[in-house]
Motif scaffolding. Structure first.
Motif, PDB file in Angstrom:
ATOM      1  N   TYR A 183       0.829  -1.207   0.000  1.00  0.00           N
ATOM      2  CA  TYR A 183       0.000   0.000   0.000  1.00  0.00           C
ATOM      3  C   TYR A 183       0.865   1.260   0.000  1.00  0.00           C
ATOM      4  CZ  TYR A 183      -2.981   3.688   1.918  1.00  0.00           C
ATOM      5  OH  TYR A 183      -3.629   4.875   2.131  1.00  0.00           O
ATOM      6  N   THR A 235       2.578   1.683  -3.389  1.00  0.00           N
ATOM      7  CA  THR A 235       1.640   2.132  -4.412  1.00  0.00           C
ATOM      8  C   THR A 235       1.317   3.612  -4.247  1.00  0.00           C
ATOM      9  OG1 THR A 235       0.651  -0.069  -4.590  1.00  0.00           O
ATOM     10  CG2 THR A 235      -0.661   1.793  -5.370  1.00  0.00           C
ATOM     11  N   ARG A 250       3.859  -4.371 -10.046  1.00  0.00           N
ATOM     12  CA  ARG A 250       2.430  -4.225  -9.802  1.00  0.00           C
ATOM     13  C   ARG A 250       2.140  -2.953  -9.014  1.00  0.00           C
ATOM     14  NH1 ARG A 250      -1.312  -7.940 -10.499  1.00  0.00           N
ATOM     15  NH2 ARG A 250       0.276  -9.547 -10.647  1.00  0.00           N
ATOM     16  N   ASN A 251       2.940  -2.692  -7.996  1.00  0.00           N
ATOM     17  CA  ASN A 251       2.743  -1.475  -7.216  1.00  0.00           C
ATOM     18  C   ASN A 251       3.083  -0.234  -8.034  1.00  0.00           C
ATOM     19  OD1 ASN A 251       2.009  -3.061  -5.030  1.00  0.00           O
ATOM     20  ND2 ASN A 251       4.075  -3.095  -4.173  1.00  0.00           N
ATOM     21  N   CYS A 297       2.742   0.068 -11.316  1.00  0.00           N
ATOM     22  CA  CYS A 297       1.637   0.255 -12.253  1.00  0.00           C
ATOM     23  C   CYS A 297       0.404   0.816 -11.541  1.00  0.00           C
ATOM     24  CB  CYS A 297       1.311  -1.074 -12.928  1.00  0.00           C
ATOM     25  SG  CYS A 297       0.052  -0.977 -14.203  1.00  0.00           S
ATOM     26  N   ASN A 298       0.087   0.275 -10.380  1.00  0.00           N
ATOM     27  CA  ASN A 298      -1.055   0.791  -9.617  1.00  0.00           C
ATOM     28  C   ASN A 298      -0.826   2.240  -9.185  1.00  0.00           C
ATOM     29  OD1 ASN A 298      -2.413  -1.632  -9.854  1.00  0.00           O
ATOM     30  ND2 ASN A 298      -1.652  -2.443  -7.922  1.00  0.00           N
ATOM     31  N   LEU A 306      -1.769   4.480 -12.074  1.00  0.00           N
ATOM     32  CA  LEU A 306      -3.227   4.598 -12.180  1.00  0.00           C
ATOM     33  C   LEU A 306      -3.799   5.436 -11.041  1.00  0.00           C
ATOM     34  CD1 LEU A 306      -4.097   0.939 -13.240  1.00  0.00           C
ATOM     35  CD2 LEU A 306      -3.686   2.932 -14.682  1.00  0.00           C
ATOM     36  N   LEU A 307      -3.207   5.350  -9.856  1.00  0.00           N
ATOM     37  CA  LEU A 307      -3.648   6.196  -8.739  1.00  0.00           C
ATOM     38  C   LEU A 307      -3.404   7.669  -9.053  1.00  0.00           C
ATOM     39  CD1 LEU A 307      -4.621   6.667  -5.835  1.00  0.00           C
ATOM     40  CD2 LEU A 307      -2.271   6.235  -5.065  1.00  0.00           C
ATOM     41  N   LYS A 325      -1.848  -3.937 -17.964  1.00  0.00           N
ATOM     42  CA  LYS A 325      -2.586  -4.713 -16.965  1.00  0.00           C
ATOM     43  C   LYS A 325      -3.742  -5.469 -17.609  1.00  0.00           C
ATOM     44  CE  LYS A 325      -3.291  -3.902 -12.793  1.00  0.00           C
ATOM     45  NZ  LYS A 325      -3.800  -3.469 -11.496  1.00  0.00           N
ATOM     46  N   LYS A 370     -12.263  -4.011 -14.152  1.00  0.00           N
ATOM     47  CA  LYS A 370     -11.593  -2.784 -13.714  1.00  0.00           C
ATOM     48  C   LYS A 370     -10.581  -2.315 -14.752  1.00  0.00           C
ATOM     49  CE  LYS A 370     -10.308  -4.766  -9.918  1.00  0.00           C
ATOM     50  NZ  LYS A 370      -9.662  -5.021  -8.599  1.00  0.00           N
ATOM     51  N   GLU A 371      -9.898  -3.260 -15.369  1.00  0.00           N
ATOM     52  CA  GLU A 371      -8.895  -2.897 -16.364  1.00  0.00           C
ATOM     53  C   GLU A 371      -9.543  -2.263 -17.600  1.00  0.00           C
ATOM     54  OE1 GLU A 371      -9.044  -5.731 -14.769  1.00  0.00           O
ATOM     55  OE2 GLU A 371      -7.231  -5.650 -13.513  1.00  0.00           O
TER      56      GLU A 371
END
Length: 860
Positions: A308, A311, A481-482, A484-485, A488-489, A536, A553-554
Motif C-alpha cells: 500500500y 503504491t 504491480r505497485n 503500475c497501480n 493509475l492512482l 494490466k 476494472k482494467e
C-alpha cells in the motif's frame, strides 16, 4: 486482511490530517477584527448611496497583524434578471506608496447572493504603515451597487482611518468591513493537534473493530443476504439518480447545447449507469479462491502495508511529476523534484523487509535528522519560499538516509540481498553485462557534458539504488504491480483535479489539456497511463473467455484514459496509443499463442468498450466542472472573460465545449488542407517547457517553434506542414550536432531565438551530450526494448505484470519521436528510467524461498 484494510483507512486519514497541520500549514490560528456597526449585515441594514463607475471611495487602513488572510467588505448588488453576461467588481489593495499589491475581480451576482464582497489577499503586511483599498465598477455595468459607510466609533476597529470620498477627506465614517488575520501554529499547537488526531484515530479504530466483532457475532451468517439487499438498494438508487440527471440535462436541457449535445449526454449517462450496474453485478459473481501460504498473519499484514505504501508513494510521485511539468517557474521545478526524490526513496524502502528499516539505528537517524532539520530551517524564516525548499531538502536527506541505512544493513546481514551476487552473475550472463555497461557508459557521457544540468544526477544515482533490492521474479512482479497501480492512482488524482477545476472550453483552449496548460504534456502523461492500463488489461486477459467480467476494472480504466486522450486531440498521444496497443497485442499473441480470430475479437471488444464509454467521459468533463463552478486558470493561459470560463458563469454558457465543435476540430486535426484555419485558432496558445535556468520556464509556442499543444508558429503558418514546424526544428538540431555536447537546450533559429527543445528525445540527447552519447542512447533504448520482450516471453505466463516494462518502453520510444521526454521529472522519462534499471537488475538466484515473502506473493 480485513483488519489490515481498516488499519490502512484509519491511518491514512490520520496521516493526511497531520500533514495538513505540518508541514503544509493549512491549519492556522485565526483572528478576526469584526465591524460592530451592523449586528446582522442584512440587505435592510446596508443602506447608503448608489455607487457607480464615476464614484471613488478610497479607504485608509492600518493592519494590526502581520498576515492578512481575508477582507470582507459589506455592500449590496442588484443585478437585472435579464442580464446574462457576467459583471465584475474590481477590488484593489495598495501599499503606502499607492502601488497595487493585490487585486481581484468578484462577480456581481455573487455579491448579490452573499451581501458582501470577499477578497482573499493571503499576504504578509507591515504593521504601522498605511494601506488603501477601493472597489471599481465598470462603465457598462447594468447592476446597481450600494456601498454603505458607518461611523468609525460605531465600527470599533483599530484598522480604520481616513476615507477619501471623491478626493475629499472624511475622518468620521468608514467603509464597513471585517479583517481576518492568520498566523502559523506554534510548536505546542502542532503537537497538541497531532495528539488529538492520534487519539481520534485510535478511538475510531477501536470503534470499527467493535462493530466488526458485533457483525461477526450477530449477522455473519446472513452476510450474503445483507450484501444482496445492499447491492439491490445501491442499484435502485443509481438508476433513480441517472433518471434524475437525464431529466435535468436532456429533457430540461439545463446544460444547454443542441440536439447532438443532448444525445451525447444521454449516451454518457447510459454508459456510466451500465458501468455502475456491471460493478454491482460483478460483486455477486466473482468468487475468489482462498489463498494458502505458510506466511504468518503478521507477515501478511506487513506485506499488505508495504504494498500500500509503495503504491501510494508512486501515485504521489507521478502526481508531483505532473506538477513539475505544469510548472511555469523554476521554483516549482525545484520543489517537485524534491517531492519526487522523497516519494522515490519511500517506494524503494518498501522493497525491503520491515526489520531492516524499523530498528534502533533508523530511529536514531530519524530523530537526529529531524533535530538537525529544525536547526537548519531556522535560518530561512525570512523567506517563505526558501523555507519550503529548505524543508523539502531536509525531507530528501531524511528519506534517503533511511534508505541508505537500510541498504547497508541488508548488505551487512546478507538478508535476501547480496550485492556481490549481483556483480558475479554478469560472468554468466553476457547480455545483462552489456546492458549494464551501456547504461554506465551513457551515464558517464552525460556527466562529462552535464554543464549546469542538475537533472543528470537525478536521472542516474537515485535509480541505481534499485540494484540493491531483491531481483527475483516474485519480488520484481510485486514492485511492478505497485508501480503500475501507482500510475493509475495518479491518474485518479489528476481526474479529480480536472473535474473540480478544469472545464473544457469552446474557444481557444478547445483541445482539453486537463490539469496541464499544454496539450503536449497532457498527451505524454496520458500515454504513460494508457501504457500501464493496457498492460494490466492484456496481461490479465491472456486467453480467458469472459473478457469483460474478468478484466472489468482494467477495461474501465483503459476506457477512461482513452476518453481523455480523445479530448486532447493530440496526434502524438493518438500515435503512441495505437502503436502501444498493436505492440502489446503482438507480444501477448506470441507469448500466449493466440489465434487470429481471438486477436481480432479482443481488439473489437476493446474498441467497443472505449468508444462506447467516450460519451461518459465527455459528459463528465462537461457537467461536473460547470456544477462545481470553481475554474482554475494558469498565468500562462488567457485571462479574457469573453471566451474563458470564470466563476459565476452559468452552466449553459456558450463558453463550454459542444459536441459539434469537438468533432469538427478533432477531424480538422488530420486535414492538412485546413492547416491555415487550425493555425489561426492555435497561434495564441502558449506554453512549451524549456528545462533551462531562466526564471520563467514556460515559453511562447510561437517563439519556441511550435508543438503538438498548439501553434506551429511562423513555421507552421508558412509551411502548413502536419508537423507544426517540427521538421524545421529537427533540421536545425541535425545541423548543430557534434562530437561534444552543448550547455544550452538548443541552437538559435533564424530570428536569433533559442529553441526550447528539439521535440525529439533522441536528437536532444545527441545535442546535449554529443553524437557518441546519442548513438549509445539509441542502442540502449533498443536493448531495453529487447530485454522487456525477453522478460515477458520468459515469465509472462506466470507473471502477467511483466508486460508493463514492455508497454512503458514502447510509450517512451514513440513519445520521444515528437517530444522531449528523456528527463527524470517527465512521467514518460521517469517510467523509462525505472523500467531500465528493473530490466538490468536480476538476482543470481531465482529460487523462491518457501514460507517467505516470495512464496506469499505467489498468491497476491
Amino acid at each position: 486482511m480485513r483488519n489490515a484494510v481498516i488499519q490502512i483507512v484509519v491511518v491514512t486519514a490520520a496521516f493526511i490530517l497531520m500533514v495538513r497541520i505540518f508541514p503544509m500549514g493549512t491549519v492556522r490560528s485565526h483572528a478576526v477584527s469584526g465591524q460592530k456597526a451592523v449586528e446582522a449585515p442584512a440587505e435592510a441594514a446596508l443602506m447608503g448611496d448608489v455607487f457607480t463607475s464615476s464614484d471613488k471611495k478610497l479607504q485608509t487602513v492600518y493592519f494590526t497583524d502581520r498576515h492578512l488572510s481575508r477582507i470582507t467588505l459589506y455592500m449590496r448588488s442588484t443585478v437585472p434578471k435579464d442580464t446574462h453576461a457576467a459583471e465584475d467588481v474590481l477590488f484593489r489593495l495598495y501599499d503606502d506608496t499607492f502601488s497595487c499589491i493585490y487585486e481581484t475581480a468578484v462577480d456581481s451576482k455573487k455579491i448579490e447572493k452573499d451581501g458582501c464582497l470577499t477578497a482573499v489577499p493571503d499576504m504578509d503586511v507591515e504593521q504601522g504603515k498605511p494601506y488603501y483599498y477601493e472597489i471599481l465598477v465598470g462603465e457598462e455595468s447594468e447592476a446597481v451597487y450600494i456601498l454603505p459607510v458607518a461611523g468609525r466609533t460605531a465600527l470599533s476597529q483599530e484598522e480604520n482611518s481616513t476615507l477619501f470620498i471623491d478626493g475629499i477627506l472624511n475622518d468620521e465614517v468608514c467603509l464597513i468591513a471585517d479583517f481576518e488575520y492568520t498566523s502559523p501554529l506554534s510548536a505546542l499547537g502542532i503537537i497538541g493537534y497531532d495528539i488529538l488526531i492520534v487519539i481520534a484515530a485510535a478511538g475510531t479504530y477501536l470503534l470499527l473493530m467493535i462493530l466488526v466483532h458485533v457483525y461477526d457475532e450477530c449477522w455473519s451468517r446472513d452476510s450474503e443476504r445483507i450484501g444482496k439487499y445492499a447491492r439491490m438498494g445501491a442499484a435502485a438508487l443509481s438508476v433513480l439518480a441517472s433518471m434524475a440527471l437525464f431529466v435535468y440535462a436532456v429533457v430540461l436541457n439545463r446544460f444547454g447545447g443542441e440536439l447532438w449535445d443532448r444525445l451525447f449526454f444521454s449516451a454518457g449517462i447510459v454508459a456510466a449507469e451500465a458501468w455502475l450496474l456491471g460493478a454491482l453485478w460483478r460483486m455477486t459473481r466473482v468468487i475468489r479462491p482462498k489463498k494458502r501460504t505458510k506466511a504468518s498473519a503478521g507477515s501478511k499484514i506487513c506485506l499488505v502495508w508495504r504494498n500500500y505504501i509503495q503504491t501510494v508513494s508512486f501515485g504521489l510521485l507521478f502526481y508531483a511529476l505532473c506538477q513539475y511539468v505544469n510548472a511555469d517557474r523554476n521554483y516549482y521545478h525545484y520543489t517537485n523534484t524534491r517531492w519526487m526524490l522523497i516519494f522515490l526513496a519511500a517506494a524503494f524502502l518498501m522493497n525491503y523487509n520491515q526489520r531492516l528499516f524499523l530498528n534502533w539505528i533508523s530511529a536514531a537517524w530519524f530523530g537526529l535528522s529531524v533535530v538537525g532539520s529544525v536547526l537548519y530551517c531556522n535560518g530561512f524564516r525570512a523567506d517563505e519560499k526558501e523555507l519550503v525548499l529548505a524543508r523539502l531538502t531536509c525531507g530528501v536527506v531524511i528519506a534517503w538516509g533511511l534508505l541508505v541505512i537500510c541498504i547497508i544493513h541488508s548488505v551487512v546481514r546478507a538478508e535476501k540481498v547480496r550485492f556481490w551476487d549481483f556483480i558475479q552473475r554478469f560472468h554468466e550472463d553476457i547480455p545483462y553485462m552489456m546492458h549494464l555497461a551501456l547504461w554506465v557508459l551513457f551515464a558517464l557521457l552525460m556527466f562529462m557534458y552535464r554543464f549546469e544540468k542538475v537533472w543528470v544526477i537525478t536521472a542516474t544515482l537515485p535509480f541505481a539504488a534499485y540494484f540493491f533490492s531483491k531481483g527475483t521474479p516474485p519480488a520484481k512482479a510485486r514492485f511492478l504491480r505497485n508501480f503500475c497501480n501507482g500510475i493509475l492512482l495518479s491518474f485518479v488524482l489528476v481526474v479529480a483535479f480536472c473535474l473540480h477545476h478544469r472545464p473544457h472550453h469552446y474557444w481557444m483552449l478547445y483541445r482539453y489539456g486537463g490539469m496541464f496548460h499544454t496539450v503536449a504534456c497532457t498527451g505524454m502523461y496520458l500515454a504513460v497511463v494508457f501504457g500501464a492500463a493496457v498492460a494490466k488489461l492484456y496481461g490479465k486477459l491472456k486467453t480467458r473467455t469472459s473478457m469483460v467480467k474478468i478484466c472489468y476494472k482494467e477495461y474501465f480504466m483503459t476506457a477512461c484514459v482513452t476518453g481523455f486522450i480523445l479530448l486532447t486531440m493530440s496526434r502524438t498521444a493518438f500515435l503512441t496509443t495505437i502503436v502501444t496497443v498493436l505492440s502489446v497485442v503482438a507480444l501477448t499473441a506470441v507469448t500466449y499463442r493466440k489465434k487470429a480470430r481471438r486477436i481480432v475479437l479482443e481488439l473489437a471488444v476493446l474498441a467497443v468498450v472505449c468508444l462506447g464509454s467516450f460519451p461518459m467521459v465527455f459528459t463528465a468533463v462537461r457537467m461536473v466542472p460547470a456544477v462545481i463552478n470553481d475554474p482554475v486558470r494558469y498565468e500562462i493561459e488567457f485571462q479574457d472573460k469573453s471566451f474563458m470560463i470564470y466563476e459565476g458563469d452559468p452552466i449553459d454558457s456558450d463558453k463550454y465545449m459542444t459536441v459539434r465543435r469537438f468533432f469538427a476540430t478533432l477531424f480538422g486535426r488530420f486535414q492538412t488542407d485546413n492547416a491555415q484555419a487550425q493555425t489561426d485558432l492555435t497561434l495564441q496558445e502558449t506554453g512549451v517547457f524549456a528545462y533551462t535556468g531562466d526564471d520563467l520556464a514556460g515559453l511562447d509556442m510561437c517563439a519556441a517553434g511550435g508543438g503538438d499543444s498548439g501553434a506551429g508558429g511562423e513555421h507552421a503558418e508558412e509551411k502548413k506542414d502536419i508537423s507544426n514546424g517540427r521538421f524545421d526544428i529537427f533540421r536545425a538540431y541535425l545541423e548543430a550536432l557534434g562530437i561534444h555536447g552543448h550547455p544550452k537546450m538548443g541552437p538559435e533559429n533564424e530570428n536569433g531565438e533559442e529553441y526550447a527543445h528539439a521535440h525529439n528525445s533522441y536528437l536532444q540527447v545527441a545535442y546535449n551530450f554529443g553524437m557518441i552519447a546519442g548513438v549509445i542512447f539509441l542502442v540502449l533504448c533498443a536493448m531495453t526494448l529487447w530485454r522487456a520482450v525477453r522478460l515477458f516471453m520468459e515469465y509472462g505466463k506466470k507473471y502477467n505484470i511483466f508486460l508493463v516494462p514492455f508497454a512503458q518502453v514502447i510509450v517512451f520510444g514513440f513519445v520521444s519521436l515528437t517530444e522531449w521526454a528523456f528527463h527524470p521529472c517527465i512521467p514518460a522519462g521517469f517510467s523509462f528510467l525505472m523500467m531500465l534499471v528493473v530490466l538490468i537488475h536480476k538476482d543470481a538466484s531465482e529460487n523462491i524461498s518457501p514460507g517467505g515473502e516470495d512464496s506469499y506473493y505467489e498468491f497476491l
